[in-house]
Design a protein around this motif. Structure first.
Motif, PDB file in Angstrom:
ATOM      1  N   LEU A  57     -16.002 -12.401  31.133  1.00 26.05           N
ATOM      2  CA  LEU A  57     -16.072 -13.232  29.936  1.00 26.05           C
ATOM      3  C   LEU A  57     -17.264 -12.826  29.076  1.00 26.05           C
ATOM      4  O   LEU A  57     -17.147 -12.758  27.848  1.00 26.05           O
ATOM      5  CB  LEU A  57     -16.159 -14.713  30.296  1.00 26.05           C
ATOM      6  N   GLU A  58     -18.407 -12.558  29.679  1.00 24.61           N
ATOM      7  CA  GLU A  58     -19.569 -12.113  28.902  1.00 24.61           C
ATOM      8  C   GLU A  58     -19.250 -10.823  28.148  1.00 24.61           C
ATOM      9  O   GLU A  58     -19.643 -10.668  26.991  1.00 24.61           O
ATOM     10  CB  GLU A  58     -20.796 -11.933  29.799  1.00 24.61           C
ATOM     11  N   GLU A  59     -18.534  -9.908  28.781  1.00 20.99           N
ATOM     12  CA  GLU A  59     -18.118  -8.674  28.103  1.00 20.99           C
ATOM     13  C   GLU A  59     -17.208  -8.988  26.919  1.00 20.99           C
ATOM     14  O   GLU A  59     -17.347  -8.395  25.846  1.00 20.99           O
ATOM     15  CB  GLU A  59     -17.397  -7.743  29.085  1.00 20.99           C
ATOM     16  N   ILE A  60     -16.277  -9.911  27.108  1.00 22.47           N
ATOM     17  CA  ILE A  60     -15.349 -10.301  26.048  1.00 22.47           C
ATOM     18  C   ILE A  60     -16.113 -10.917  24.878  1.00 22.47           C
ATOM     19  O   ILE A  60     -15.893 -10.563  23.711  1.00 22.47           O
ATOM     20  CB  ILE A  60     -14.285 -11.285  26.585  1.00 22.47           C
ATOM     21  N   LEU A  61     -17.041 -11.824  25.182  1.00 22.17           N
ATOM     22  CA  LEU A  61     -17.811 -12.482  24.123  1.00 22.17           C
ATOM     23  C   LEU A  61     -18.710 -11.488  23.397  1.00 22.17           C
ATOM     24  O   LEU A  61     -18.844 -11.541  22.169  1.00 22.17           O
ATOM     25  CB  LEU A  61     -18.634 -13.633  24.699  1.00 22.17           C
ATOM     26  N   ASP A  62     -19.309 -10.564  24.130  1.00 22.03           N
ATOM     27  CA  ASP A  62     -20.189  -9.570  23.510  1.00 22.03           C
ATOM     28  C   ASP A  62     -19.417  -8.581  22.637  1.00 22.03           C
ATOM     29  O   ASP A  62     -19.959  -8.065  21.661  1.00 22.03           O
ATOM     30  CB  ASP A  62     -20.972  -8.805  24.572  1.00 22.03           C
ATOM     31  N   ALA A  63     -18.159  -8.315  22.976  1.00 24.73           N
ATOM     32  CA  ALA A  63     -17.360  -7.331  22.238  1.00 24.73           C
ATOM     33  C   ALA A  63     -16.855  -7.860  20.900  1.00 24.73           C
ATOM     34  O   ALA A  63     -16.480  -7.072  20.028  1.00 24.73           O
ATOM     35  CB  ALA A  63     -16.179  -6.873  23.093  1.00 24.73           C
ATOM     36  N   ASP A  64     -16.850  -9.176  20.717  1.00 28.68           N
ATOM     37  CA  ASP A  64     -16.357  -9.773  19.471  1.00 28.68           C
ATOM     38  C   ASP A  64     -17.548 -10.381  18.741  1.00 28.68           C
ATOM     39  O   ASP A  64     -18.096 -11.388  19.182  1.00 28.68           O
ATOM     40  CB  ASP A  64     -15.313 -10.849  19.789  1.00 28.68           C
ATOM     41  N   PRO A  65     -17.970  -9.792  17.609  1.00 31.36           N
ATOM     42  CA  PRO A  65     -19.145 -10.305  16.897  1.00 31.36           C
ATOM     43  C   PRO A  65     -19.021 -11.768  16.470  1.00 31.36           C
ATOM     44  O   PRO A  65     -20.015 -12.423  16.189  1.00 31.36           O
ATOM     45  CB  PRO A  65     -19.269  -9.403  15.675  1.00 31.36           C
ATOM     46  N   TYR A  66     -17.805 -12.280  16.439  1.00 25.42           N
ATOM     47  CA  TYR A  66     -17.577 -13.663  16.016  1.00 25.42           C
ATOM     48  C   TYR A  66     -18.406 -14.640  16.850  1.00 25.42           C
ATOM     49  O   TYR A  66     -18.974 -15.587  16.322  1.00 25.42           O
ATOM     50  CB  TYR A  66     -16.088 -13.975  16.156  1.00 25.42           C
ATOM     51  N   TYR A  67     -18.503 -14.402  18.154  1.00 27.26           N
ATOM     52  CA  TYR A  67     -19.156 -15.343  19.057  1.00 27.26           C
ATOM     53  C   TYR A  67     -20.678 -15.319  18.987  1.00 27.26           C
ATOM     54  O   TYR A  67     -21.320 -16.341  19.138  1.00 27.26           O
ATOM     55  CB  TYR A  67     -18.753 -15.073  20.512  1.00 27.26           C
ATOM     56  N   ARG A  68     -21.251 -14.156  18.810  1.00 26.77           N
ATOM     57  CA  ARG A  68     -22.701 -14.006  18.961  1.00 26.77           C
ATOM     58  C   ARG A  68     -23.452 -13.770  17.652  1.00 26.77           C
ATOM     59  O   ARG A  68     -24.638 -14.038  17.567  1.00 26.77           O
ATOM     60  CB  ARG A  68     -23.010 -12.830  19.892  1.00 26.77           C
TER      61      ARG A  68
END
Length: 91
Positions: A57-68
């Motif tokens: 999940l951390e990889e998924i969140l880091d890969a999409d600039p929308y989240y971070r």
């Protein structure tokens, strides 16, 4: 499974980033990593249900600039969820 809760503000950057983010969600759904996602009816945030462990999940969140990195989007919580009854293919 992990549930991600987002909080939104009406920042224009968030609305501009949304089409690319939704394309990413569609890809994750096709891959079987995302089970469901959508905004609250008042557009103050969203809920996403992932079939992933915390590291993935951390990889998924880091890969999409929308989240971070998108103004107007905040990851409010990430919680493990154990369904007992449901219609998404679990027992």
């Amino acid at each position: 499974m992990l549930v991600v809760e987002l909080a939104f503000t009406p920042a224009p950057e968030r609305l501009a980033a949304r089409p690319a983010h939704r394309e990413n969600l569609t890809r994750l759904r096709t891959e079987g990593r995302l089970l469901a996602a959508g905004p609250w009816s008042d557009d103050t945030g969203a809920l996403l249900l992932f079939a992933a462990d915390r590291d993935r999940l951390e990889e998924i969140l880091d890969a999409d600039p929308y989240y971070r990195r998108t103004p107007g989007v905040e990851v409010r919580s990430v919680r493990e969820w154990t369904p007992v009854v449901g219609g998404l293919g679990f027992r």
